[in-house]
Design a protein around this motif. Structure first.
Motif, short mmCIF file in Angstrom:
data_model
loop_
_atom_site.label_atom_id
_atom_site.label_comp_id
_atom_site.label_asym_id
_atom_site.label_seq_id
_atom_site.Cartn_x
_atom_site.Cartn_y
_atom_site.Cartn_z
N LEU A 254 18.38 77.75 67.78
CA LEU A 254 18.82 79.13 67.57
C LEU A 254 20.32 79.28 67.73
O LEU A 254 20.97 80.03 67.00
N LEU A 255 20.91 78.57 68.66
CA LEU A 255 22.37 78.61 68.84
C LEU A 255 23.09 78.05 67.61
O LEU A 255 24.12 78.57 67.19
N ASN A 256 22.55 76.99 67.04
CA ASN A 256 23.14 76.42 65.82
C ASN A 256 23.04 77.38 64.66
O ASN A 256 23.96 77.47 63.84
N LEU A 257 21.96 78.10 64.54
CA LEU A 257 21.80 79.07 63.46
C LEU A 257 22.82 80.20 63.57
O LEU A 257 23.33 80.70 62.58
N SER A 258 23.15 80.61 64.79
CA SER A 258 24.08 81.72 64.97
C SER A 258 25.48 81.35 64.50
O SER A 258 26.28 82.23 64.19
N GLY A 259 25.82 80.09 64.42
CA GLY A 259 27.14 79.67 63.97
C GLY A 259 27.25 79.56 62.47
O GLY A 259 28.30 79.26 61.94
N GLN B 290 40.28 83.69 61.80
CA GLN B 290 39.78 83.33 63.13
C GLN B 290 40.18 81.89 63.45
O GLN B 290 40.29 81.05 62.55
N TRP B 291 40.36 81.63 64.72
CA TRP B 291 40.68 80.29 65.19
C TRP B 291 39.43 79.61 65.72
O TRP B 291 38.72 80.15 66.56
N GLU B 292 39.14 78.44 65.19
CA GLU B 292 38.11 77.57 65.74
C GLU B 292 38.49 76.15 65.35
O GLU B 292 38.16 75.68 64.27
N LEU B 293 39.26 75.53 66.18
CA LEU B 293 39.91 74.24 65.97
C LEU B 293 41.04 74.35 64.94
O LEU B 293 42.05 73.70 65.07
N THR B 294 40.83 75.11 63.91
CA THR B 294 41.88 75.45 62.93
C THR B 294 41.70 76.92 62.55
O THR B 294 40.64 77.50 62.76
N MET B 295 42.75 77.51 61.98
CA MET B 295 42.62 78.87 61.48
C MET B 295 41.85 78.83 60.17
O MET B 295 42.05 77.94 59.35
N GLY C 62 34.23 94.44 46.99
CA GLY C 62 33.41 93.27 47.30
C GLY C 62 33.85 92.69 48.63
O GLY C 62 34.99 92.90 49.06
N GLN C 63 32.95 91.95 49.24
CA GLN C 63 33.21 91.43 50.56
C GLN C 63 32.52 90.09 50.71
O GLN C 63 31.44 89.87 50.17
N SER C 64 33.16 89.19 51.43
CA SER C 64 32.58 87.89 51.74
C SER C 64 32.89 87.56 53.19
O SER C 64 34.02 87.75 53.65
N TYR C 65 31.90 87.08 53.90
CA TYR C 65 32.03 86.72 55.31
C TYR C 65 31.40 85.35 55.50
O TYR C 65 30.24 85.15 55.15
N HIS C 66 32.17 84.42 56.04
CA HIS C 66 31.66 83.08 56.33
C HIS C 66 32.09 82.70 57.73
O HIS C 66 33.28 82.66 58.03
N SER C 67 31.12 82.39 58.57
CA SER C 67 31.44 81.94 59.92
C SER C 67 31.91 80.48 59.86
O SER C 67 31.96 79.86 58.81
N SER C 68 32.20 79.95 61.01
CA SER C 68 32.83 78.64 61.11
C SER C 68 32.07 77.53 60.38
O SER C 68 32.66 76.72 59.67
#
Length: 143
Positions: free
Chosen positions: A15-20, A91-96, A117-123
């Motif tokens: 579940l933690l992996n899915l949230s990322g 966002q910063w996560e090892l790189t911007m 339009g909108q696009s959202y991609h997590s790390s």
């Protein structure tokens, strides 16, 4: 008992992996607007944009066969079909990386919203800025 704890830990890790790995995209076109009638766009450069997202949007519109130019809001030509604005979130996560991009098409004189339009991609599902621009514009023009 030990097997239960191990199973619970495994489910929690899954579940933690899915949230990322979050990926959302959407687009809307105002009722009665036919984007096929639009040929000339002006992309407004955000004053704080040092990543030149405005140029990426302009280049992608040009690749799609449209006439596109970019610059500051007060320099917009009078003969464009739509003014294009955008909001980028990083966002910063090892790189911007760009986590979210929103693009808006507005009527030049009234600034009324024509399409967005909108696009959202997590790390874990991140895309390059070029891919984000292409994705948002594809979604807008497919409506």
């Amino acid at each position: 008992m030990r097997l239960r704890i191990y199973f619970f830990q495994l489910i929690l890790l899954f579940l933690l992996n899915l949230s990322g790995c979050i990926n959302r995209e959407s687009a809307q076109v105002t009722a009665g607007i036919d984007l096929k009638q639009f040929h000339k766009f002006y992309v407004v450069k955000l004053g704080s944009d040092n990543r030149e997202i405005n140029r990426l949007i302009m280049d992608e519109l040009s690749k799609r066969g449209f006439k596109a130019s970019t610059g500051l809001v007060n320099l917009a030509p009078k003969d464009v079909d739509a003014i294009v604005t955008y909001q980028d979130k990083w966002q910063w996560e090892l790189t911007m990386y760009m986590i979210e991009l929103k693009i808006f098409f507005r009527e030049p004189e009234t600034q009324n919203l024509l399409a967005s339009g909108q696009s959202y991609h997590s790390s874990l599902s991140r895309n390059s800025p070029e891919e984000m621009v292409s994705e948002v514009l594809s979604n807008i023009f497919s409506k």
